[in-house]
Design an enzyme around this catalytic site. Structure first.
Site, short mmCIF file in Angstrom:
data_model
loop_
_atom_site.label_atom_id
_atom_site.label_comp_id
_atom_site.label_asym_id
_atom_site.label_seq_id
_atom_site.Cartn_x
_atom_site.Cartn_y
_atom_site.Cartn_z
CG ASP A 6 -3.45 -4.49 6.01
OD1 ASP A 6 -3.88 -4.85 5.10
OD2 ASP A 6 -2.79 -5.55 6.56
CG HIS B 51 -6.17 -13.49 -6.15
ND1 HIS B 51 -7.35 -13.55 -6.93
CD2 HIS B 51 -5.78 -14.41 -5.11
CE1 HIS B 51 -7.19 -15.01 -6.37
NE2 HIS B 51 -6.39 -15.79 -5.05
CD GLU C 135 9.30 -0.97 5.44
OE1 GLU C 135 8.56 -0.80 4.41
OE2 GLU C 135 9.59 -1.88 6.23
CE1 TYR D 290 -1.97 -16.81 -6.02
CE2 TYR D 290 -3.94 -17.45 -4.43
CZ TYR D 290 -2.81 -16.42 -5.17
OH TYR D 290 -1.99 -15.00 -4.13
N GLY E 177 0.81 -1.58 -0.06
CA GLY E 177 -0.34 -0.29 0.15
C GLY E 177 1.11 1.15 -0.20
NE ARG F 3 3.04 -10.39 0.55
CZ ARG F 3 1.53 -9.63 0.83
NH1 ARG F 3 0.32 -10.22 0.33
NH2 ARG F 3 1.80 -8.43 1.13
#
Ligand SMILES: Cc1cc2nc3c(=O)[nH]c(=O)nc-3n(C[C@H](O)[C@H](O)[C@H](O)COP(=O)(O)OP(=O)(O)OC[C@H]3O[C@@H](n4cnc5c(N)ncnc54)[C@H](O)[C@@H]3O)c2cc1C
Length: 388
Positions: free
Chosen positions: A292, A47, A34, A212, A15, A103
């Site tokens: 989140d 996804h 970060e 997947y 995000g 990811r």
């Protein structure tokens, strides 16, 4: 006094990196702080629905991201015992490609797209001081930075959320997720012996397994589960190692294809799934939260990062509309135009009902944030969160 109007983003996760990229593309002066010293490719997939791919288009990264991922035509839901199809939803045809991808690969594309001089690693935010002029950020390495506004994209244990609302640990949902990849010879053998779906969710009593591909070449397959579990002591870590034994026990009696996937998987990990109730406020003074930090959810709808990225896109639009000087109005507009959709996704994801039975997923995938009107504060947002 700060010399120029500066935005600080705390956290360069999925995000935060998206928010910073969108703001930098829009011409804002954005620094990202970060806590990690670097990012690693943790074994997990994600996804990316067409609603999110449309935002990667705005970031100028759609082509590269699409090239990285597998392109399933359908989401199939199967009965975990006998493989009967419970639901099948078309994934293409929503104005952008639906992909499933590793990811880590997606995240790398995101943070490498940021201005490297403005991405600061090893900066764990510890203290925030706001005054009438600006915000002073203090980091665990003893350094400080100044900004006009601060965007907390610092995840479920957000420091910025704590400042807005007081310290409160997230709630354990009572569920865990196991994650594992299947690669190389193990995948070839599995493909030879079983008809693997491109994107499938197996439902069995009170648990499920989603599986997947995570690459365009389909040379990496991934599963993620949802399984009820007593609280786990992870000693401050996000996950712990799991095992084939634990997985076979959790999915005892399930279809042979599930057993074969477990057998073929490597480096299985277990993640406690935490959540929070919808928050009463999303900003205060010069601070605002996204993703989140704001609306964590169980990942069963595969839209958690999606909502974080949509937040970043809407916040950028609102700041462009008002200008940075009027950040207070921008923050209110952002919350007004995001809360309902994010809360709806959070509620459905936590309930784990999405596509268990045939339903039209257009309200999720058909959403185009850039053709949505920005509703003024005195007008209610439309109920569906879908373009009229
Ligand atoms: C098992 C599982 C499967 C999932 N599958 C999907 C899926 O398929 N699709 C999907 O859309 N979502 C999925 N999600 C949800 C998704 O991972 C999250 O919603 C998403 O990562 C949230 O992004 P974020 O940027 O808000 O937070 P994070 O990704 O958690 O990023 C927060 C960042 O802030 C940094 N940070 C934290 N505190 C500080 C501090 N004090 N100072 C500086 N930096 C700090 C962290 O190091 C981190 O880099 C899944 C989640 C789980 C657990």
């Amino acid at each position: 006094m700060v010399q120029a109007k500066k935005i600080a983003v705390i956290g360069a996760g999925l995000g935060g990196a998206a928010t910073a990229r969108l703001l930098q593309c829009a011409g804002f002066d954005v620094d990202v702080y970060e806590q990690a010293n670097e990012f690693s490719r943790i074994g997990a997939g994600i996804h990316v629905g067409p609603n999110i791919m449309k935002i990667f288009r705005e970031m100028g990264l759609e082509k590269e991201l699409t090239a990285l991922g597998a392109k399933p035509n359908q989401w199939i839901s199967r009965d975990g015992a006998n493989a009967d199809i419970l639901a099948a939803a078309d994934l293409q045809g929503y104005g952008a490609t639906y992909i499933t991808v590793h990811r880590g690969d997606m995240h790398t594309l995101q943070f490498e797209s940021l201005d490297p001089k403005k991405l600061h690693y090893g900066k764990r935010l510890e203290h925030v001081e706001q005054n009438a002029e600006h915000v002073i950020l203090s980091f665990s390495d003893g350094t400080t930075a100044t900004a006009d506004i601060v965007i907390g994209a610092d995840g479920i244990n957000s420091k910025i959320r704590d400042i807005l609302l007081g310290e409160e640990a997230p709630t354990y949902s009572g569920w865990v997720a196991h994650r594992a990849l299947i690669k190389g010879e193990n995948l070839k053998k599995l493909q030879a012996e079983h008809d693997l779906d491109d994107c499938v969710k197996w439902w069995h009593e009170d648990r499920h397994m989603m599986a997947y591909y995570t690459t365009s070449e389909k040379d990496e397959y991934y599963y993620v589960t949802g399984v009820p579990h007593p609280p786990l002591d992870t000693q401050g870590q996000s996950f712990l190692p799991s095992s084939h034994e634990e997985m076979f026990k959790a999915f005892e009696g399930c279809h042979p294809r599930i057993q074969a996937m477990i057998e073929a998987s490597e480096d299985i990990t277990i993640w406690p799934l935490n959540s929070r109730n919808p928050l009463p406020i999303w900003s205060s003074g010069r601070l605002v939260i996204v993703g989140d930090a704001c609306h964590p959810m169980k990942p069963h709808m595969a839209q958690g990062a999606g909502m974080a990225i949509e937040d970043g896109a809407m916040l950028t639009r609102c700041l462009l509309k008002t200008g940075l000087d009027d950040y207070k109005t921008a923050f209110k507009l952002y919350e007004h135009n995001r809360k309902e959709r994010a809360t709806r996704v959070q509620t459905v994801s936590n309930a784990n009902t999405f596509l268990k039975q045939p339903e039209d997923p257009a309200w999720v995938y058909g959403y185009d944030l850039y053709s949505e009107e920005i509703y003024p504060l005195n007008e209610p947002k439309n109920i569906e969160g879908v373009n009229a």
